[in-house]
Write a protein that holds these residues in place. Structure first.
Motif, PDB file in Angstrom:
ATOM      1  N   THR A 154       0.836  -1.204   0.000  1.00 37.45           N
ATOM      2  CA  THR A 154       0.000   0.000   0.000  1.00 37.45           C
ATOM      3  C   THR A 154       0.870   1.254   0.000  1.00 37.45           C
ATOM      4  O   THR A 154       0.568   2.238  -0.687  1.00 37.45           O
ATOM      5  CB  THR A 154      -0.917   0.012   1.238  1.00 37.45           C
ATOM      6  N   PHE A 155       1.960   1.225   0.758  1.00 41.51           N
ATOM      7  CA  PHE A 155       2.846   2.383   0.853  1.00 41.51           C
ATOM      8  C   PHE A 155       3.408   2.766  -0.508  1.00 41.51           C
ATOM      9  O   PHE A 155       3.537   3.958  -0.828  1.00 41.51           O
ATOM     10  CB  PHE A 155       3.992   2.088   1.817  1.00 41.51           C
ATOM     11  N   SER A 156       3.757   1.775  -1.328  1.00 40.36           N
ATOM     12  CA  SER A 156       4.324   2.058  -2.650  1.00 40.36           C
ATOM     13  C   SER A 156       3.301   2.747  -3.549  1.00 40.36           C
ATOM     14  O   SER A 156       3.656   3.609  -4.362  1.00 40.36           O
ATOM     15  CB  SER A 156       4.821   0.769  -3.309  1.00 40.36           C
ATOM     16  N   ILE A 157       2.037   2.395  -3.397  1.00 42.51           N
ATOM     17  CA  ILE A 157       0.988   3.043  -4.180  1.00 42.51           C
ATOM     18  C   ILE A 157       0.787   4.475  -3.715  1.00 42.51           C
ATOM     19  O   ILE A 157       0.672   5.406  -4.526  1.00 42.51           O
ATOM     20  CB  ILE A 157      -0.329   2.254  -4.061  1.00 42.51           C
ATOM     21  N   LEU A 158       0.741   4.669  -2.405  1.00 41.87           N
ATOM     22  CA  LEU A 158       0.575   6.017  -1.860  1.00 41.87           C
ATOM     23  C   LEU A 158       1.746   6.910  -2.263  1.00 41.87           C
ATOM     24  O   LEU A 158       1.566   8.096  -2.563  1.00 41.87           O
ATOM     25  CB  LEU A 158       0.462   5.958  -0.331  1.00 41.87           C
ATOM     26  N   LYS A 159       2.944   6.355  -2.290  1.00 41.14           N
ATOM     27  CA  LYS A 159       4.125   7.112  -2.697  1.00 41.14           C
ATOM     28  C   LYS A 159       4.010   7.560  -4.147  1.00 41.14           C
ATOM     29  O   LYS A 159       4.362   8.700  -4.494  1.00 41.14           O
ATOM     30  CB  LYS A 159       5.389   6.259  -2.506  1.00 41.14           C
ATOM     31  N   PHE A 161       1.128   8.031  -5.882  1.00 38.95           N
ATOM     32  CA  PHE A 161       0.088   9.057  -5.969  1.00 38.95           C
ATOM     33  C   PHE A 161       0.571  10.402  -5.443  1.00 38.95           C
ATOM     34  O   PHE A 161       0.276  11.457  -6.016  1.00 38.95           O
ATOM     35  CB  PHE A 161      -1.159   8.626  -5.191  1.00 38.95           C
ATOM     36  N   ASN A 162       1.313  10.378  -4.348  1.00 38.82           N
ATOM     37  CA  ASN A 162       1.780  11.615  -3.728  1.00 38.82           C
ATOM     38  C   ASN A 162       2.897  12.292  -4.512  1.00 38.82           C
ATOM     39  O   ASN A 162       3.268  13.430  -4.220  1.00 38.82           O
ATOM     40  CB  ASN A 162       2.258  11.352  -2.298  1.00 38.82           C
ATOM     41  N   SER A 163       3.441  11.582  -5.512  1.00 39.25           N
ATOM     42  CA  SER A 163       4.475  12.191  -6.353  1.00 39.25           C
ATOM     43  C   SER A 163       3.860  13.112  -7.408  1.00 39.25           C
ATOM     44  O   SER A 163       4.571  13.884  -8.050  1.00 39.25           O
ATOM     45  CB  SER A 163       5.301  11.096  -7.050  1.00 39.25           C
ATOM     46  N   TYR A 164       2.532  13.041  -7.598  1.00 35.46           N
ATOM     47  CA  TYR A 164       1.855  13.918  -8.542  1.00 35.46           C
ATOM     48  C   TYR A 164       1.640  15.295  -7.910  1.00 35.46           C
ATOM     49  O   TYR A 164       1.761  15.463  -6.698  1.00 35.46           O
ATOM     50  CB  TYR A 164       0.491  13.345  -8.948  1.00 35.46           C
ATOM     51  N   GLY A 165       1.291  16.264  -8.739  1.00 35.83           N
ATOM     52  CA  GLY A 165       0.896  17.558  -8.211  1.00 35.83           C
ATOM     53  C   GLY A 165      -0.456  17.461  -7.511  1.00 35.83           C
ATOM     54  O   GLY A 165      -1.083  16.388  -7.487  1.00 35.83           O
ATOM     55  N   PHE A 166      -0.934  18.583  -6.966  1.00 34.33           N
ATOM     56  CA  PHE A 166      -2.167  18.558  -6.178  1.00 34.33           C
ATOM     57  C   PHE A 166      -3.350  18.019  -6.972  1.00 34.33           C
ATOM     58  O   PHE A 166      -4.051  17.101  -6.527  1.00 34.33           O
ATOM     59  CB  PHE A 166      -2.490  19.970  -5.662  1.00 34.33           C
ATOM     60  N   TRP A 167      -3.592  18.591  -8.172  1.00 34.93           N
ATOM     61  CA  TRP A 167      -4.712  18.140  -8.977  1.00 34.93           C
ATOM     62  C   TRP A 167      -4.477  16.744  -9.520  1.00 34.93           C
ATOM     63  O   TRP A 167      -5.419  15.964  -9.704  1.00 34.93           O
ATOM     64  CB  TRP A 167      -4.989  19.118 -10.115  1.00 34.93           C
ATOM     65  N   GLY A 168      -3.220  16.415  -9.767  1.00 34.15           N
ATOM     66  CA  GLY A 168      -2.895  15.067 -10.223  1.00 34.15           C
ATOM     67  C   GLY A 168      -3.191  14.024  -9.162  1.00 34.15           C
ATOM     68  O   GLY A 168      -3.637  12.910  -9.464  1.00 34.15           O
ATOM     69  N   ARG A 169      -2.941  14.379  -7.899  1.00 35.51           N
ATOM     70  CA  ARG A 169      -3.254  13.449  -6.808  1.00 35.51           C
ATOM     71  C   ARG A 169      -4.745  13.117  -6.767  1.00 35.51           C
ATOM     72  O   ARG A 169      -5.133  11.993  -6.432  1.00 35.51           O
ATOM     73  CB  ARG A 169      -2.841  14.060  -5.464  1.00 35.51           C
ATOM     74  N   LEU A 170      -5.560  14.112  -7.104  1.00 33.02           N
ATOM     75  CA  LEU A 170      -7.006  13.906  -7.075  1.00 33.02           C
ATOM     76  C   LEU A 170      -7.490  13.178  -8.328  1.00 33.02           C
ATOM     77  O   LEU A 170      -8.111  12.112  -8.242  1.00 33.02           O
ATOM     78  CB  LEU A 170      -7.723  15.253  -6.936  1.00 33.02           C
ATOM     79  N   VAL A 243      -2.525   2.991 -13.441  1.00 28.04           N
ATOM     80  CA  VAL A 243      -1.641   3.904 -12.715  1.00 28.04           C
ATOM     81  C   VAL A 243      -0.670   4.537 -13.700  1.00 28.04           C
ATOM     82  O   VAL A 243      -0.127   3.855 -14.572  1.00 28.04           O
ATOM     83  CB  VAL A 243      -0.847   3.168 -11.609  1.00 28.04           C
ATOM     84  N   GLY A 244      -0.435   5.839 -13.546  1.00 29.62           N
ATOM     85  CA  GLY A 244       0.535   6.530 -14.396  1.00 29.62           C
ATOM     86  C   GLY A 244      -0.118   7.525 -15.326  1.00 29.62           C
ATOM     87  O   GLY A 244      -1.263   7.337 -15.749  1.00 29.62           O
ATOM     88  N   TRP A 245       0.610   8.582 -15.625  1.00 26.25           N
ATOM     89  CA  TRP A 245       0.093   9.645 -16.497  1.00 26.25           C
ATOM     90  C   TRP A 245      -0.217   9.129 -17.896  1.00 26.25           C
ATOM     91  O   TRP A 245      -1.161   9.564 -18.541  1.00 26.25           O
ATOM     92  CB  TRP A 245       1.127  10.769 -16.604  1.00 26.25           C
ATOM     93  N   GLN A 246       0.577   8.179 -18.373  1.00 31.38           N
ATOM     94  CA  GLN A 246       0.447   7.724 -19.754  1.00 31.38           C
ATOM     95  C   GLN A 246      -0.720   6.761 -19.948  1.00 31.38           C
ATOM     96  O   GLN A 246      -1.073   6.449 -21.083  1.00 31.38           O
ATOM     97  CB  GLN A 246       1.752   7.039 -20.206  1.00 31.38           C
ATOM     98  N   SER A 247      -1.327   6.265 -18.883  1.00 27.93           N
ATOM     99  CA  SER A 247      -2.405   5.273 -19.022  1.00 27.93           C
ATOM    100  C   SER A 247      -3.689   5.750 -18.379  1.00 27.93           C
ATOM    101  O   SER A 247      -4.332   5.034 -17.640  1.00 27.93           O
ATOM    102  CB  SER A 247      -1.972   3.945 -18.393  1.00 27.93           C
TER     103      SER A 247
END
Length: 306
Positions: A154-159, A161-170, A243-247
């Motif tokens: 779970t931590f790896s997934i949260l890491k 998501f949290n690497s995105y910008g604010f709107w990206g996180r949402l 998961v990921g910007w490209q998908s």
């Protein structure tokens, strides 16, 4: 008339109505009862859920989904149980508690009309979707066997998501696939609460044991609602496993992709539907029966104390 007045459904309605006049519309016990009932039913039915999820993602038969899980080993069979256990416990807290509060705000004194039950159920489903969509998002990534190497915890997934910008996180992280989640939860909750009590009360008048009407009402409701909303369930699972910007295709593109990968056939969209119906029927049957049992026990204790 005498027999009907002492049926389980009528007794429970009497307890609830006698509390309504002059009382506050917020009932703390409704939140606690919802939490306990959802926790217990989720733990008992999680194995069925995991098989169903594999079918939704990979479009395989039941035997193949079971084979995949068996091949991965028992240490992975309960992988991902903590997010749904936590989210479903919170779901029960919000769903039953918010519904109870909204219902008595709309109609302080019973009996409650179908319109009141529908409106309270719809709004409680909206609250549920907003609060719990991030949990379901993490859960769906964990359940996807194709991402075990990239996201082992779970931590790896949260890491990620949290690497995105604010709107990206949402939009790309925690709330990916939110609109179909909102539609599914609001409609599902409205339908469940609209017909749960009428079915239960009708069965209770037949002189059945106290637990039977609640179990059957929840099971029938869960099966029918899940069948009606199953295309949304498949869409959510596919959108939230990415998961990921490209998908990150749009909602329409995601729906089109699901339709294309299922061969543009409705029956392939419903592949695995038998297990989904079983899981939903068992889960909501248990949840409703446990909730009814706890609610009845609470009111009995209150009567004795008073």
């Amino acid at each position: 008339m005498g027999e009907q007045d002492h049926s389980p459904g009528k007794e429970l309605q009497h307890w609830i109505r006698t509390e309504a006049p002059g009382k506050k519309s917020w009932h703390p016990q409704a939140y606690a009862l919802g939490a306990v009932s959802n926790f217990m039913s989720t733990f008992l039915t999680f194995p069925i859920y995991k098989v169903v999820f594999r079918q939704q993602i990979h479009a395989v038969a039941v035997s193949e989904a079971v084979r995949q899980l068996w091949h991965e080993g028992p240490q992975y069979f309960y992988r991902g149980i903590y997010p749904p256990l936590l989210s479903k416990t919170l779901q029960g807290t919000l769903l039953f508690g918010t519904y109870d509060s909204l219902l008595y705000s709309l109609s302080p004194v019973g009996p409650h009309s179908l319109g009141h039950r529908w409106a309270a159920g719809l709004m409680s489903g909206v609250v549920e979707a907003v609060a719990l969509s991030p949990f379901e998002r993490v859960q769906n990534v964990l359940q996807d066997g194709r991402k075990q190497a990239r996201f082992p915890s779970t931590f790896s997934i949260l890491k990620e998501f949290n690497s995105y910008g604010f709107w990206g996180r949402l939009s790309l992280g925690y709330y990916r696939g939110f609109w179909p989640v909102l539609l599914r939860n609001s409609l599902g909750s409205a339908l469940y609460f609209s017909f749960k009590d009428p079915i239960q009360n009708g069965l209770a008048q037949q002189g059945l044991p106290h637990w039977v009407p609640a179990l059957v009402s929840g099971s029938v409701n869960g099966a029918i609602i899940c069948l009606v909303l199953y295309p949304l369930i498949v869409l959510v699972a596919n959108m939230q496993s990415q998961v990921g910007w490209q998908s990150m295709p749009s909602l329409w593109a995601s729906a089109q992709d699901v339709w294309d990968t299922r061969g543009r056939k409705v029956f392939l969209i419903y592949r695995g539907g038998s297990l989904v119906i079983l899981r939903s029927s068992v889960t909501w049957g248990l949840t409703t029966a446990i909730h009814d049992f706890l609610q009845r026990k609470f009111h009995f204790r209150k009567e004795v104390k008073d």
